[in-house]
Write a protein that holds these residues in place. Sequence first.
Motif, PDB file in Angstrom:
ATOM      1  N   LYS A  78      -4.433  33.153  51.641  1.00 39.80           N
ATOM      2  CA  LYS A  78      -3.070  32.660  51.976  1.00 39.80           C
ATOM      3  C   LYS A  78      -2.583  31.056  51.600  1.00 39.80           C
ATOM      4  N   GLU A 247     -14.601  44.200  60.419  1.00 39.78           N
ATOM      5  CA  GLU A 247     -13.757  44.908  59.522  1.00 39.78           C
ATOM      6  C   GLU A 247     -13.377  44.620  58.385  1.00 39.78           C
TER       7      GLU A 247
ATOM      8  N   LYS B   3      -7.054  49.185  62.176  1.00 37.69           N
ATOM      9  CA  LYS B   3      -7.864  49.172  61.834  1.00 37.69           C
ATOM     10  C   LYS B   3      -8.698  48.001  61.223  1.00 37.69           C
ATOM     11  N   HIS B   4      -7.692  46.857  60.951  1.00 36.81           N
ATOM     12  CA  HIS B   4      -7.439  45.557  60.301  1.00 36.81           C
ATOM     13  C   HIS B   4      -6.984  44.242  60.654  1.00 36.81           C
ATOM     14  N   LYS B   5      -7.067  44.751  62.536  1.00 37.91           N
ATOM     15  CA  LYS B   5      -5.921  43.714  63.524  1.00 37.91           C
ATOM     16  C   LYS B   5      -6.608  42.636  63.443  1.00 37.91           C
ATOM     17  N   ILE B   6      -7.754  42.066  62.574  1.00 36.26           N
ATOM     18  CA  ILE B   6      -7.883  40.848  62.554  1.00 36.26           C
ATOM     19  C   ILE B   6      -7.132  39.757  61.241  1.00 36.26           C
ATOM     20  N   LEU B   7      -7.608  40.275  60.349  1.00 41.55           N
ATOM     21  CA  LEU B   7      -7.199  40.434  58.875  1.00 41.55           C
ATOM     22  C   LEU B   7      -5.914  40.283  58.771  1.00 41.55           C
ATOM     23  N   HIS B   8      -5.089  40.552  60.049  1.00 43.82           N
ATOM     24  CA  HIS B   8      -3.653  40.841  59.816  1.00 43.82           C
ATOM     25  C   HIS B   8      -3.190  39.410  60.611  1.00 43.82           C
ATOM     26  N   LEU B  10      -5.072  37.121  60.829  1.00 36.78           N
ATOM     27  CA  LEU B  10      -5.127  35.772  60.082  1.00 36.78           C
ATOM     28  C   LEU B  10      -4.645  35.501  59.209  1.00 36.78           C
ATOM     29  N   LEU B  11      -3.353  36.483  59.068  1.00 32.42           N
ATOM     30  CA  LEU B  11      -2.770  36.388  57.975  1.00 32.42           C
ATOM     31  C   LEU B  11      -1.448  36.070  57.912  1.00 32.42           C
ATOM     32  N   GLN B  12      -1.416  36.241  59.361  1.00 35.00           N
ATOM     33  CA  GLN B  12       0.207  35.884  60.072  1.00 35.00           C
ATOM     34  C   GLN B  12       0.125  34.581  60.498  1.00 35.00           C
ATOM     35  N   ASN B  13      -0.744  34.007  61.200  1.00 33.74           N
ATOM     36  CA  ASN B  13      -1.124  33.137  61.866  1.00 33.74           C
ATOM     37  C   ASN B  13      -0.244  31.887  60.518  1.00 33.74           C
ATOM     38  N   SER B  14       0.509  30.915  61.336  1.00 33.42           N
ATOM     39  CA  SER B  14       0.464  29.751  60.898  1.00 33.42           C
ATOM     40  C   SER B  14      -0.519  29.045  60.958  1.00 33.42           C
ATOM     41  N   SER B  16      -4.795  28.297  61.480  1.00 34.45           N
ATOM     42  CA  SER B  16      -5.523  28.902  61.425  1.00 34.45           C
ATOM     43  C   SER B  16      -7.008  28.433  61.643  1.00 34.45           C
ATOM     44  N   PRO B  17      -7.669  29.145  62.223  1.00 32.44           N
ATOM     45  CA  PRO B  17      -9.154  28.008  62.496  1.00 32.44           C
ATOM     46  C   PRO B  17      -9.321  26.688  61.315  1.00 32.44           C
ATOM     47  N   VAL B  18      -8.872  27.111  60.223  1.00 33.19           N
ATOM     48  CA  VAL B  18      -9.601  25.799  59.245  1.00 33.19           C
ATOM     49  C   VAL B  18      -8.356  24.336  59.838  1.00 33.19           C
ATOM     50  N   ASP B  19      -6.912  24.841  60.396  1.00 30.40           N
ATOM     51  CA  ASP B  19      -6.508  23.477  61.072  1.00 30.40           C
ATOM     52  C   ASP B  19      -7.097  23.245  62.275  1.00 30.40           C
TER      53      ASP B  19
END
Lengths: 251, 20
Positions: A78, A247, B3-8, B10-14, B16-19
């Motif tokens: 990202k 996934e 099918k890729h709910k979580i990836l979607h 994670l990609l949309q979240n500003s 993220s778990p890292v922060d």
Amino acid sequence: NPLPGGCSLLEIERITQSVVKSHIETSQYSTEELKRMAWTLYNPEETRSYQTKSAEVMWQQCAIHITNAIQYVVEFAKRISGFMDLCQNDQIILLKAGCMDVLLIRMCRAYNPINNTLLFDGKFATPQFFKALGCDDLVNAVFDFAKSLSRIQMSEEDMALFSAAVLLSPDRPWLTDVLKIQKLQDKVYVALQRCLQKQGASEEKLAKMVSKLPIMKSICNLHIDKLQFFRLVHPETAYTFPPLYREVFGS
Amino acid sequence: KEKHKILHQLLQNSTSPVDL
């Protein structure tokens, strides 16, 4: 002088900074932390206790650790300038196809070639430690890969740019905007070349890195094969694996 | 998308778990 691919020096500098920054920000451990932990090994008793776990428990634990690491790879992607400009379909394809490759590259930071150990759950472990998984060939392939990659002695910058280049592979099936991804990857490779030149590295260093791609692909395929077999034998356990893991590695 | 709910996500979240 014009750079290959018609990109400007400014563009190359910008992508280098973005990739290296995102790599450092999204690495689970800093180089200092890894150095500090390098000699924290599992003792024989701890090793035995992992070796005697059931395959289901050990697979579950590994799936959790891999899932955790995948979240950092998603964040890495990202933060690479240009990645979020791709359509979401392509972002997902690139992540699904490339995140294991990136994990393999990142893993070499957490590998100690002196005693052939790898960081797992806070301490360094030998290949035998993972016996309970029942896939010695996969485990040995991962350790052999880490050993061979550590011989190249990549800097954090090399690793960051190589990870980004692998992630931005335009040849993944079902991509929509191949050209856009190709251009991004070209820029990253130019950035990597420049980075190696600046370090005074030999011309072969990049070739050595690129030569690891087929090995990475074979390890990724082996992981999928092992997972499919595990799913057949232990469907209930496989169903309880973290949803993100399912996934990413589902068909 | 399902099918890729979580990836979607994670990609949309500003954030993220890292922060976090």
